[in-house]
Design a protein around this motif. Sequence first.
Motif, PDB file in Angstrom:
ATOM      1  N   THR A   1     -15.771  45.799 -37.681  1.00 53.72           N
ATOM      2  CA  THR A   1     -14.516  46.258 -37.085  1.00 53.72           C
ATOM      3  C   THR A   1     -13.922  45.148 -36.230  1.00 53.72           C
ATOM      4  O   THR A   1     -14.638  44.450 -35.518  1.00 53.72           O
ATOM      5  N   GLU A   2     -12.597  44.992 -36.322  1.00 54.98           N
ATOM      6  CA  GLU A   2     -11.888  44.015 -35.490  1.00 54.98           C
ATOM      7  C   GLU A   2     -11.630  44.619 -34.112  1.00 54.98           C
ATOM      8  O   GLU A   2     -11.098  45.732 -34.010  1.00 54.98           O
TER       9      GLU A   2
ATOM     10  N   SER B   1      -7.101  55.161 -37.612  1.00 59.45           N
ATOM     11  CA  SER B   1      -6.184  54.693 -36.569  1.00 59.45           C
ATOM     12  C   SER B   1      -4.960  54.033 -37.175  1.00 59.45           C
ATOM     13  O   SER B   1      -5.079  53.133 -37.992  1.00 59.45           O
ATOM     14  N   ALA B   2      -3.791  54.506 -36.791  1.00 57.35           N
ATOM     15  CA  ALA B   2      -2.548  53.903 -37.272  1.00 57.35           C
ATOM     16  C   ALA B   2      -2.045  52.849 -36.304  1.00 57.35           C
ATOM     17  O   ALA B   2      -1.470  51.850 -36.705  1.00 57.35           O
ATOM     18  N   ALA B   3      -2.254  53.069 -35.004  1.00 58.77           N
ATOM     19  CA  ALA B   3      -1.777  52.134 -33.994  1.00 58.77           C
ATOM     20  C   ALA B   3      -2.947  51.696 -33.123  1.00 58.77           C
ATOM     21  O   ALA B   3      -3.938  52.403 -33.000  1.00 58.77           O
ATOM     22  N   ALA B   4      -2.813  50.514 -32.544  1.00 58.72           N
ATOM     23  CA  ALA B   4      -3.873  50.019 -31.664  1.00 58.72           C
ATOM     24  C   ALA B   4      -3.960  50.913 -30.433  1.00 58.72           C
ATOM     25  O   ALA B   4      -2.945  51.227 -29.815  1.00 58.72           O
TER      26      ALA B   4
ATOM     27  N   HIS C   1     -10.182  48.624 -30.489  1.00 55.94           N
ATOM     28  CA  HIS C   1     -10.239  48.222 -31.897  1.00 55.94           C
ATOM     29  C   HIS C   1      -8.815  48.084 -32.415  1.00 55.94           C
ATOM     30  O   HIS C   1      -7.888  48.716 -31.911  1.00 55.94           O
ATOM     31  N   LEU C   2      -8.666  47.210 -33.393  1.00 54.66           N
ATOM     32  CA  LEU C   2      -7.333  46.893 -33.894  1.00 54.66           C
ATOM     33  C   LEU C   2      -6.969  47.788 -35.063  1.00 54.66           C
ATOM     34  O   LEU C   2      -7.829  48.193 -35.835  1.00 54.66           O
ATOM     35  N   PRO C   3      -5.682  48.098 -35.210  1.00 53.02           N
ATOM     36  CA  PRO C   3      -5.260  48.958 -36.325  1.00 53.02           C
ATOM     37  C   PRO C   3      -5.610  48.323 -37.662  1.00 53.02           C
ATOM     38  O   PRO C   3      -5.608  47.106 -37.791  1.00 53.02           O
ATOM     39  N   GLY C   4      -5.938  49.170 -38.609  1.00 47.76           N
ATOM     40  CA  GLY C   4      -6.309  48.675 -39.927  1.00 47.76           C
ATOM     41  C   GLY C   4      -7.801  48.469 -40.062  1.00 47.76           C
ATOM     42  O   GLY C   4      -8.326  48.431 -41.160  1.00 47.76           O
ATOM     43  N   SER C   5      -8.507  48.329 -38.932  1.00 38.96           N
ATOM     44  CA  SER C   5      -9.947  48.127 -39.021  1.00 38.96           C
ATOM     45  C   SER C   5     -10.685  49.461 -39.034  1.00 38.96           C
ATOM     46  O   SER C   5     -11.822  49.536 -39.444  1.00 38.96           O
ATOM     47  N   CYS C   6     -10.028  50.506 -38.570  1.00 40.59           N
ATOM     48  CA  CYS C   6     -10.606  51.855 -38.635  1.00 40.59           C
ATOM     49  C   CYS C   6      -9.624  52.726 -39.410  1.00 40.59           C
ATOM     50  O   CYS C   6      -8.451  52.770 -39.075  1.00 40.59           O
TER      51      CYS C   6
ATOM     52  N   GLN D   1      -9.897  38.060 -29.996  1.00 39.19           N
ATOM     53  CA  GLN D   1     -10.123  38.926 -31.151  1.00 39.19           C
ATOM     54  C   GLN D   1     -11.443  38.540 -31.809  1.00 39.19           C
ATOM     55  O   GLN D   1     -11.691  37.370 -32.094  1.00 39.19           O
ATOM     56  N   LEU D   2     -12.302  39.526 -32.026  1.00 39.56           N
ATOM     57  CA  LEU D   2     -13.605  39.309 -32.673  1.00 39.56           C
ATOM     58  C   LEU D   2     -13.858  40.425 -33.672  1.00 39.56           C
ATOM     59  O   LEU D   2     -13.406  41.538 -33.486  1.00 39.56           O
ATOM     60  N   ARG D   3     -14.639  40.099 -34.708  1.00 41.41           N
ATOM     61  CA  ARG D   3     -15.035  41.105 -35.695  1.00 41.41           C
ATOM     62  C   ARG D   3     -16.538  41.306 -35.587  1.00 41.41           C
ATOM     63  O   ARG D   3     -17.296  40.336 -35.564  1.00 41.41           O
TER      64      ARG D   3
END
Length: 100
Positions: free
Chosen positions: A71-72, A44-47, A36-41, A93-95
Amino acid sequence: GGLSGGASGQGCVSLSWRPADGQGAKVSGYVVEARHLPGSCPESAAAPEFAVVQRVGASESAEVRGLAPATEYEFRVAAVSHVGAGQPCAPLQLRTVAAP
């Protein structure tokens, strides 16, 4: 390259890809990796690192289930032969779909 896909339901994505060239080794299957990519959870600060989410045989598609909604994610696929896993393809990349 050649990885494509989209959300196929809540917490699910469907992926498909072109057959890989095993560089002389017979491809016996594929591993699907995701993160999951940062910012989507929020926590989480980093991927995170990519983690294997599914192993498939000699088919060029997979459905990945059990993902967080809205979530991305990044997905990538690597071919597997008797010498091990090859280089993964470029990530897609998918959401995922939001919960109803």
